[in-house]
Motif scaffolding. Sequence first.
Motif, short mmCIF file in Angstrom:
data_model
loop_
_atom_site.label_atom_id
_atom_site.label_comp_id
_atom_site.label_asym_id
_atom_site.label_seq_id
_atom_site.Cartn_x
_atom_site.Cartn_y
_atom_site.Cartn_z
N ARG A 121 0.84 -1.20 0.00
CA ARG A 121 0.00 0.00 0.00
C ARG A 121 0.88 1.25 0.00
O ARG A 121 1.85 1.33 0.76
N ARG A 166 -16.15 -1.08 -8.46
CA ARG A 166 -16.54 -1.88 -7.30
C ARG A 166 -17.99 -2.26 -7.42
O ARG A 166 -18.79 -1.54 -8.00
N PHE A 174 -13.00 -5.95 -1.31
CA PHE A 174 -11.82 -5.84 -2.20
C PHE A 174 -11.88 -6.88 -3.31
O PHE A 174 -11.57 -6.59 -4.47
N GLN A 177 -13.91 -6.19 -6.31
CA GLN A 177 -13.48 -5.06 -7.12
C GLN A 177 -13.04 -5.65 -8.47
O GLN A 177 -12.28 -6.60 -8.51
N SER A 241 -9.66 -11.40 -7.34
CA SER A 241 -9.11 -10.09 -7.68
C SER A 241 -8.05 -10.20 -8.77
O SER A 241 -7.12 -10.98 -8.66
N ARG A 258 -4.88 4.75 -3.43
CA ARG A 258 -6.31 4.99 -3.48
C ARG A 258 -6.57 6.12 -4.47
O ARG A 258 -5.85 7.12 -4.44
N ASP A 264 -9.06 1.17 -5.52
CA ASP A 264 -7.65 0.80 -5.44
C ASP A 264 -7.08 0.93 -6.85
O ASP A 264 -7.63 0.36 -7.80
#
Lengths: 494, 80
Positions: A121, A166, A174, A177, A241, A258, A264
């Motif tokens: 991240r 999303r 998540f 997504q 994902s 972000r 994301d």
Amino acid sequence: MDMETVTLSPEARAVAGRIHNIRDYLDLLAEHGQCITWPDTVMPEPDIRKVVVAAGRDAMTGPAIVFDKIRGYPGKRLVVGVHGSFSNIALLLGKPKGTSIKELFYELAGRWGSDTPLINRVEPEHAPVHENRVEAGINLYDLLPLYRINALDGGFYIAKANIVSRDPRDPDNFAKQNVGIYRIQVQGPDRFTLLSVPSHDMAQQILMAEQDDVPLKVAVMLGNHPAMAMFAATPVNYDESEFAYASQMMGSPIELTRSGNGMDVLAGAEMVIEAELLNNQRCLEGPFGEFPGSYSGIRHVPLFRVTAVSHRTDPIFESIYIGKGWTEHDTLIGLNTSAPIYAQLKENFPEVVAVNALYQHGLTGIISVKNRFAGFAKSVAMRALGTPHGLMYLKNLIMVDDDVDPFDLNQVMWALSTRTRASDIIVIPNMPLVLIDPAAEIPGKGHRLVIDATSFMPPDPIGGDAKLVAPPTGSEIDDLAKYILRLQKEAENR
Amino acid sequence: MNCPRCQSAEEHLRTECEGREGGELVWTVFYCRRCSFTWRDSEPAESIDYGLREDWFRADPDHPEKYEQNIPPAKTDGAD
């Protein structure tokens, strides 16, 4: 899917460690002569199209081409053909230039099957993509060197973006997504249409948002990590994902930050266009020269409004040439189309050796299999038609023996010439088929063709010499059967 | 100037962007608000000359029903 640790070669690990974004990848390609900067000034049309088509002729070693002298777009940079040849893919996987397609297939198939996200991240204030931010007076024409890809396209397309969205009914999940490649036609300074196949994740989310009257926000990532560009096009299940796949396939973490609208996104993307669906609004879109090599028609397509744009300083606009094959589209998605079909077939048939679904997203596939007995390859073909991708795409299937490399068309032709009998061809009429097949009599419906080009095998001998039991027969047994019936009736009447 | 794809008149056209080199105008991008066609005035004739287009590559915004819906809108009051 089982979690497995993918073991990478030291070379692959070194490449994975140095590539964090498209700029790192272009540097790697340039070191090997696989990325060149076009020396001359070009007109947006038709010069870019001509140069890119010429570079794309060589599917094995064609280079990526950077344009930085585009007339009318001073200071703007465009790159096309980043995934345009198998040598470029080879370098990404830590293999030398000129590695055979079959070897690349096994390298990719060997990395398949693990879906644990490797994510680092990055705080938005430290993310390169947020170096520059445009929230007012947005004009996509000023931000990107847009151009017409094929001469009769309906407009200017953003054809190699990864779009993040999303689930509007589960926006905090998540795994739900979605990251996909969908073609985007610019419809104004801050408007675009996005075309998705109704069965795809994005279309499902558009339907949900409009039915529930809730917003659908998207982030369009442009100029991405080269693994992301490859794996956003890979069909994964709805709750898996694509970020996880991309990071696992590279064997190194993907750096996510972000976006301003809460998605994301890749921290090292060249640009992120934030947008929202204009619920229930449609706009004419198309034609666009598509991957089967023909134009798709004009349709009413969902319309989006751009709400903000983040971009790196001096962003590179990454584009792709799509049209009559061979094109970058085929190299970009070919191996990732082949690998899941291979993995799914292997679950039932370990005899499958390799799957080549490179041609037009698998409209033609070639499967190599260890033929166990007569007709075995045909059964494998039926299973292939039932895989998630096979269901809509595998129109023509050629089955070859394990001594034939399905990626070597000379060998495949040899098998067709020497091992095919006309009676070994199966046509299954009126099957579902991807809408875009130009040969379909009715879009969405078509015939499947299986050519069994495997060698003659005797029928399975097991059971052929069974020693059969000989139960007693004849009039005595018939009389006994009648007697049993009589006894049953008497018992009933008592 | 009319739209090269549907021949809509100038009042339906919008100027999107002007390309300049050292202050000199080198091209202009236009958009047709009726058929959504986008073009640059410097493009080869095959892309921007209505007369050279096969019927299939022309557009008929007077009859939008000719064109399929990619995803039909859930509610029709906001459509086109």
